[in-house]
Design a protein around this motif. Sequence first.
Motif, PDB file in Angstrom:
ATOM      1  N   PRO A 155      18.394 131.400  31.234  1.00  0.00           N
ATOM      2  CA  PRO A 155      19.446 130.219  31.163  1.00  0.00           C
ATOM      3  C   PRO A 155      19.994 130.229  32.695  1.00  0.00           C
ATOM      4  O   PRO A 155      20.762 129.109  32.830  1.00  0.00           O
ATOM      5  CB  PRO A 155      20.219 130.729  30.081  1.00  0.00           C
ATOM      6  CG  PRO A 155      19.939 132.072  29.669  1.00  0.00           C
ATOM      7  CD  PRO A 155      18.714 132.343  30.178  1.00  0.00           C
ATOM      8  N   THR A 156      20.010 131.353  33.398  1.00  0.00           N
ATOM      9  CA  THR A 156      20.960 131.197  34.714  1.00  0.00           C
ATOM     10  C   THR A 156      20.112 130.847  35.663  1.00  0.00           C
ATOM     11  O   THR A 156      20.422 130.673  37.000  1.00  0.00           O
ATOM     12  CB  THR A 156      21.547 132.783  34.932  1.00  0.00           C
ATOM     13  OG1 THR A 156      20.232 133.620  34.971  1.00  0.00           O
ATOM     14  CG2 THR A 156      22.383 133.109  33.704  1.00  0.00           C
TER      15      THR A 156
ATOM     16  N   LEU B 126      19.768 122.655  36.895  1.00  0.00           N
ATOM     17  CA  LEU B 126      19.740 121.112  37.281  1.00  0.00           C
ATOM     18  C   LEU B 126      20.226 120.322  36.192  1.00  0.00           C
ATOM     19  O   LEU B 126      20.512 118.954  36.523  1.00  0.00           O
ATOM     20  CB  LEU B 126      18.015 120.804  37.601  1.00  0.00           C
ATOM     21  CG  LEU B 126      17.595 121.622  38.977  1.00  0.00           C
ATOM     22  CD1 LEU B 126      16.056 121.400  38.848  1.00  0.00           C
ATOM     23  CD2 LEU B 126      18.418 121.212  39.992  1.00  0.00           C
ATOM     24  N   GLN B 127      20.291 120.679  35.155  1.00  0.00           N
ATOM     25  CA  GLN B 127      20.682 119.865  33.956  1.00  0.00           C
ATOM     26  C   GLN B 127      19.988 118.484  33.686  1.00  0.00           C
ATOM     27  O   GLN B 127      20.841 117.765  33.582  1.00  0.00           O
ATOM     28  CB  GLN B 127      22.107 119.775  34.187  1.00  0.00           C
ATOM     29  CG  GLN B 127      22.981 121.292  33.875  1.00  0.00           C
ATOM     30  CD  GLN B 127      24.435 121.144  33.782  1.00  0.00           C
ATOM     31  OE1 GLN B 127      24.924 120.186  34.041  1.00  0.00           O
ATOM     32  NE2 GLN B 127      24.923 122.295  33.487  1.00  0.00           N
TER      33      GLN B 127
ATOM     34  N   MET C 220      10.633 140.162  33.969  1.00  0.00           N
ATOM     35  CA  MET C 220      10.968 139.416  35.281  1.00  0.00           C
ATOM     36  C   MET C 220      11.448 138.276  35.081  1.00  0.00           C
ATOM     37  O   MET C 220      12.774 137.774  35.763  1.00  0.00           O
ATOM     38  CB  MET C 220       9.755 139.274  36.058  1.00  0.00           C
ATOM     39  CG  MET C 220       9.058 140.526  36.868  1.00  0.00           C
ATOM     40  SD  MET C 220       7.789 139.951  37.968  1.00  0.00           S
ATOM     41  CE  MET C 220       7.689 141.503  38.736  1.00  0.00           C
ATOM     42  N   ILE C 221      11.163 137.456  34.049  1.00  0.00           N
ATOM     43  CA  ILE C 221      11.691 136.129  33.951  1.00  0.00           C
ATOM     44  C   ILE C 221      12.926 136.167  32.857  1.00  0.00           C
ATOM     45  O   ILE C 221      13.927 135.395  33.203  1.00  0.00           O
ATOM     46  CB  ILE C 221      10.686 135.265  32.767  1.00  0.00           C
ATOM     47  CG1 ILE C 221       9.351 135.080  33.632  1.00  0.00           C
ATOM     48  CG2 ILE C 221      11.281 133.848  32.478  1.00  0.00           C
ATOM     49  CD1 ILE C 221       8.227 134.351  32.901  1.00  0.00           C
ATOM     50  N   CYS C 222      13.225 137.323  32.047  1.00  0.00           N
ATOM     51  CA  CYS C 222      14.442 137.351  31.692  1.00  0.00           C
ATOM     52  C   CYS C 222      15.549 137.683  32.802  1.00  0.00           C
ATOM     53  O   CYS C 222      16.769 137.506  32.494  1.00  0.00           O
ATOM     54  CB  CYS C 222      14.338 138.580  30.494  1.00  0.00           C
ATOM     55  SG  CYS C 222      13.407 138.195  29.045  1.00  0.00           S
TER      56      CYS C 222
ATOM     57  N   LEU D  94      13.990 134.023  22.812  1.00  0.00           N
ATOM     58  CA  LEU D  94      14.213 132.855  22.479  1.00  0.00           C
ATOM     59  C   LEU D  94      15.587 132.714  21.498  1.00  0.00           C
ATOM     60  O   LEU D  94      16.613 132.025  21.832  1.00  0.00           O
ATOM     61  CB  LEU D  94      13.121 131.987  21.929  1.00  0.00           C
ATOM     62  CG  LEU D  94      11.961 131.901  22.901  1.00  0.00           C
ATOM     63  CD1 LEU D  94      10.849 131.173  22.320  1.00  0.00           C
ATOM     64  CD2 LEU D  94      12.515 130.667  23.927  1.00  0.00           C
ATOM     65  N   GLU D  95      15.616 133.539  20.495  1.00  0.00           N
ATOM     66  CA  GLU D  95      16.482 133.592  19.270  1.00  0.00           C
ATOM     67  C   GLU D  95      17.899 134.090  20.019  1.00  0.00           C
ATOM     68  O   GLU D  95      18.957 133.451  19.674  1.00  0.00           O
ATOM     69  CB  GLU D  95      16.103 134.355  18.263  1.00  0.00           C
ATOM     70  CG  GLU D  95      14.988 133.689  17.185  1.00  0.00           C
ATOM     71  CD  GLU D  95      14.761 134.866  16.339  1.00  0.00           C
ATOM     72  OE1 GLU D  95      15.162 135.585  16.205  1.00  0.00           O
ATOM     73  OE2 GLU D  95      13.775 134.505  15.512  1.00  0.00           O
ATOM     74  N   GLN D  96      17.731 135.015  20.808  1.00  0.00           N
ATOM     75  CA  GLN D  96      19.131 135.654  21.550  1.00  0.00           C
ATOM     76  C   GLN D  96      19.560 134.911  22.624  1.00  0.00           C
ATOM     77  O   GLN D  96      20.273 135.096  23.207  1.00  0.00           O
ATOM     78  CB  GLN D  96      18.717 136.815  21.882  1.00  0.00           C
ATOM     79  CG  GLN D  96      18.665 138.016  20.534  1.00  0.00           C
ATOM     80  CD  GLN D  96      18.113 139.404  21.232  1.00  0.00           C
ATOM     81  OE1 GLN D  96      17.950 139.672  22.311  1.00  0.00           O
ATOM     82  NE2 GLN D  96      18.108 140.426  20.116  1.00  0.00           N
ATOM     83  N   GLY D  97      18.696 133.792  23.119  1.00  0.00           N
ATOM     84  CA  GLY D  97      19.129 133.133  24.346  1.00  0.00           C
ATOM     85  C   GLY D  97      18.981 133.632  25.677  1.00  0.00           C
ATOM     86  O   GLY D  97      19.437 133.005  26.471  1.00  0.00           O
ATOM     87  N   ILE D  98      18.202 134.776  25.772  1.00  0.00           N
ATOM     88  CA  ILE D  98      17.846 135.558  26.670  1.00  0.00           C
ATOM     89  C   ILE D  98      16.998 134.690  27.562  1.00  0.00           C
ATOM     90  O   ILE D  98      16.928 134.589  28.971  1.00  0.00           O
ATOM     91  CB  ILE D  98      17.321 136.755  26.477  1.00  0.00           C
ATOM     92  CG1 ILE D  98      18.375 137.784  25.810  1.00  0.00           C
ATOM     93  CG2 ILE D  98      16.902 137.512  28.034  1.00  0.00           C
ATOM     94  CD1 ILE D  98      17.907 139.099  25.390  1.00  0.00           C
ATOM     95  N   LEU D  99      15.998 133.788  26.969  1.00  0.00           N
ATOM     96  CA  LEU D  99      15.179 132.742  27.595  1.00  0.00           C
ATOM     97  C   LEU D  99      15.253 131.605  26.785  1.00  0.00           C
ATOM     98  O   LEU D  99      15.853 131.408  25.970  1.00  0.00           O
ATOM     99  CB  LEU D  99      13.616 133.251  27.258  1.00  0.00           C
ATOM    100  CG  LEU D  99      12.971 134.499  27.980  1.00  0.00           C
ATOM    101  CD1 LEU D  99      11.627 135.069  27.584  1.00  0.00           C
ATOM    102  CD2 LEU D  99      13.116 134.259  29.604  1.00  0.00           C
TER     103      LEU D  99
END
Length: 296
Positions: free
Chosen positions: A172-173, A179-180, A227-229, A246-251
């Motif tokens: 998410p970062t 770019l939203q 790496m992506i996390c 995905l559930e935890q919002g890490i990705l």
Amino acid sequence: MLRITLEQWRMFRMVAEHGGFNQAAAHIHKSQSSIHSAVAKIEQSLGVKVFSVDGRKTKLTEAGEMLLRRANYLLDEAEKVEAVGYTLAEGVEASLRIAVDEVFAQHILYQALEATSQKYPLLRIELIESILTGAHELIESNQADIAISPFNLLNGFNEHLCQVEFTAVASPTHQLHLLQRELTLEDLKSFRQIVLRDSAHTKRSDSGWLGANQRWTVSHLRTSIDMICNGLGFAWLPVSSIETELEQGILQRLPLTHNATRSSSLYLVFHDGDRLGLAARTFIEELKRLCSAASA
């Protein structure tokens, strides 16, 4: 009544493979005279010359080349018959080698393995994790008994097992999320893509590569996810492998206008079902049952 024995055909093949009677004799620990006698028997019985001698070189004639193709098939089938016999005599095999593409759902794999092990507790299981054509190569080279692969086996058993859904994700970062707005494939090409290396040693595939200007290639799916996390890039990852992230919002899924998700088939492949033992068949049945239940 056959006039030519399997052993005579085997000696004929050895001469063809090793380029001469002396070389064949040394390889299979037979006398040169016995190999000459076997080849002579073939020529006399069929009325054709199978070899021509040019100096020190022993070459197949045109008829010999045609007979070699048939003999190879005959000898290979005879070996398969023996292997089936050994399997029947032994009952339950001592070990089972399974090559599995890393994108296959791990919870299904583990359940199938546990169910098989519960039934045959003394069975030794060797799990070989692979990427892309790796499982296919292991089956072709007889380094695995069963494979779960995205590629069909040319000469063997193939059965569609399941579909694997991939989705484009990043932390998410990551700048792509910052770019939203909706993203295009052209937007992605300016950022680093994490790509899985094909685990095969020959004929590697680069399936899944977008063609980004920056590219990191890794050997394991778990490395790609980590790496992506950590915000180091983006990739299309199997949804079954990143459900927790995905559930935890890490990705987070990338808001692509097109091609945000992809789908790939996985196949159950092996050479000859008659050669598989009871444990292998149990594993296959459990695997198919679990995949069917998951897709229902």
